[in-house]
Design a protein around this motif. Structure first.
Motif, short mmCIF file in Angstrom:
data_model
loop_
_atom_site.label_atom_id
_atom_site.label_comp_id
_atom_site.label_asym_id
_atom_site.label_seq_id
_atom_site.Cartn_x
_atom_site.Cartn_y
_atom_site.Cartn_z
N LEU A 103 0.83 -1.20 0.00
CA LEU A 103 0.00 0.00 0.00
C LEU A 103 0.87 1.25 0.00
N ALA A 104 0.42 2.26 -0.74
CA ALA A 104 1.14 3.53 -0.74
C ALA A 104 1.03 4.19 0.62
N LYS A 105 -0.13 3.99 1.27
CA LYS A 105 -0.34 4.53 2.61
C LYS A 105 -0.85 3.41 3.50
N PRO A 106 -0.10 3.01 4.53
CA PRO A 106 -0.52 1.90 5.39
C PRO A 106 -1.87 2.16 6.05
N LEU A 107 -2.59 1.06 6.30
CA LEU A 107 -3.87 1.13 6.99
C LEU A 107 -3.68 0.83 8.47
N GLU A 108 -4.48 1.48 9.29
CA GLU A 108 -4.46 1.18 10.73
C GLU A 108 -5.75 0.44 11.07
N VAL A 109 -5.59 -0.82 11.46
CA VAL A 109 -6.74 -1.68 11.77
C VAL A 109 -6.56 -2.26 13.16
N HIS A 110 -7.49 -1.96 14.05
CA HIS A 110 -7.45 -2.47 15.42
C HIS A 110 -6.11 -2.15 16.10
N GLY A 111 -5.61 -0.94 15.84
CA GLY A 111 -4.41 -0.49 16.51
C GLY A 111 -3.10 -0.95 15.90
N ARG A 112 -3.15 -1.62 14.75
CA ARG A 112 -1.90 -2.06 14.12
C ARG A 112 -1.84 -1.61 12.68
N GLN A 113 -0.63 -1.44 12.17
CA GLN A 113 -0.41 -0.95 10.82
C GLN A 113 -0.39 -2.11 9.83
N ILE A 114 -1.08 -1.93 8.71
CA ILE A 114 -1.09 -2.93 7.64
C ILE A 114 -0.49 -2.27 6.39
N SER A 115 0.60 -2.85 5.92
CA SER A 115 1.33 -2.24 4.80
C SER A 115 0.99 -2.87 3.45
N GLU A 116 0.24 -3.97 3.44
CA GLU A 116 -0.16 -4.59 2.19
C GLU A 116 -1.59 -5.11 2.29
N ALA A 117 -2.24 -5.22 1.14
CA ALA A 117 -3.63 -5.67 1.10
C ALA A 117 -3.86 -6.48 -0.18
N VAL A 118 -4.95 -7.22 -0.20
CA VAL A 118 -5.27 -8.04 -1.37
C VAL A 118 -5.64 -7.14 -2.53
N SER A 119 -4.96 -7.35 -3.65
CA SER A 119 -5.24 -6.56 -4.85
C SER A 119 -5.96 -7.37 -5.92
N LYS A 120 -5.93 -8.70 -5.80
CA LYS A 120 -6.57 -9.52 -6.83
C LYS A 120 -6.84 -10.93 -6.29
N VAL A 121 -7.99 -11.47 -6.66
CA VAL A 121 -8.33 -12.86 -6.37
C VAL A 121 -8.66 -13.53 -7.69
N THR A 122 -8.06 -14.70 -7.93
CA THR A 122 -8.24 -15.42 -9.19
C THR A 122 -8.76 -16.82 -8.92
N TRP A 123 -9.83 -17.18 -9.62
CA TRP A 123 -10.38 -18.54 -9.55
C TRP A 123 -10.10 -19.23 -10.88
N THR A 124 -9.46 -20.40 -10.82
CA THR A 124 -9.14 -21.17 -12.02
C THR A 124 -9.80 -22.54 -11.92
#
Length: 265
Positions: A103-124
């Motif tokens: 992530l360009a800007k980290p997320l704060e979730v439940h008091g902790r920093q998240i620096s990456e997130a799901v950008s794509k889900v693929t079903w094959t």
């Protein structure tokens, strides 16, 4: 040379021909009206998708081809509204691949920093996939949903067994016609107090009334429910009566036409 005399066509034959023609037109109209307008990849929540809360959403994928199966679905999650939690449900016969991005800007979730997130889900598909004439739902648990947006746009890519690729990536615009390949759009409802999961305002009001010892609101709710049920029942009965009357009218018209044809002949 004697002139060839054409045998007159009886009015009964003409009436029957007109009746068959009318039935044919009516049948074709039913087929046209019953066909889906525009089948495309879409997304719908189970229940509501409230701002700031979590939701289970279904990506609905119909097969639009008669000679190929859908063997792959790729759903891209928007980078401007990243979701800290994306958990797809397992589906028999499908392999699931989750792609994460920084992530360009980290997320704060439940008091902790998240620096990456799901950008794509693929079903094959590991077997036949979505065959012609069928539809498949791909459920995903997502959250926390953004609080400052009214909708989330997911761009989807559908791949067929004949290598054809359809990109559902066009963003629908309010007041404009639906694009040819619209992207799935998840509409977000108003945020629940405390971001509750499944508790409605009516239920909360009922619980408060029971705790205070006042049973009148609950009784009023029951009466309203009974009234609603009665209205629904009446509507159904009237609908059935209308269908029966309409069928009787058609039958009467056909019989009357036959009688007139018999009298004329």
């Amino acid at each position: 040379m004697k002139p060839v005399l054409k045998k007159p066509v009886s009015k009964r034959v003409l009436n029957v021909s007109r009746l068959v023609g009318a039935v044919g037109v009516a049948g074709s109209a039913v087929l046209v009206l019953s066909s889906p307008a525009f089948a495309h990849v879409s997304v719908q929540p189970e229940g509501t998708a409230a701002k700031g809360g979590y939701a289970l959403v279904n990506f609905r994928v119909p097969n639009e081809r008669d000679n190929a199966s859908t063997t792959r679905l790729e759903v891209n999650f928007p980078a401007d509204t990243p979701l800290s939690s994306v958990m797809p449900e397992k589906i028999e016969g499908w392999k699931i691949t989750i792609t994460k991005s920084k992530l360009a800007k980290p997320l704060e979730v439940h008091g902790r920093q998240i620096s990456e997130a799901v950008s794509k889900v693929t079903w094959t598909a590991e077997d036949k996939g979505i065959e012609p004439g069928f539809v498949q739902q791909f459920p995903v648990s997502v959250g926390a949903l953004p609080e400052n947006a009214d909708q989330i746009v997911f761009k989807a890519i559908q791949t067929y067994s004949n290598k054809e690729v359809v990109r559902w990536i066009e963003v629908p615009k309010e007041g404009a016609e639906e694009p040819e390949n619209p992207a799935p759009v998840l509409a977000l409802s108003a945020a629940d107090d405390g971001h509750s999961h499944g508790a409605s305002a009516e239920e909360t009001s009922g619980e408060s009334s029971e705790k205070s010892g006042d049973a009148e609101p609950a009784a009023a709710t029951t009466e309203a429910s009974d009234s609603s049920d009665g209205t629904d029942t009446t509507a159904r009965v009237l609908g059935v009566v209308g269908i029966v009357v309409g069928a009787a009218g058609v039958a009467y018209g056909v019989l009357a036409g036959r009688r007139r044809a018999t009298d004329a002949s």
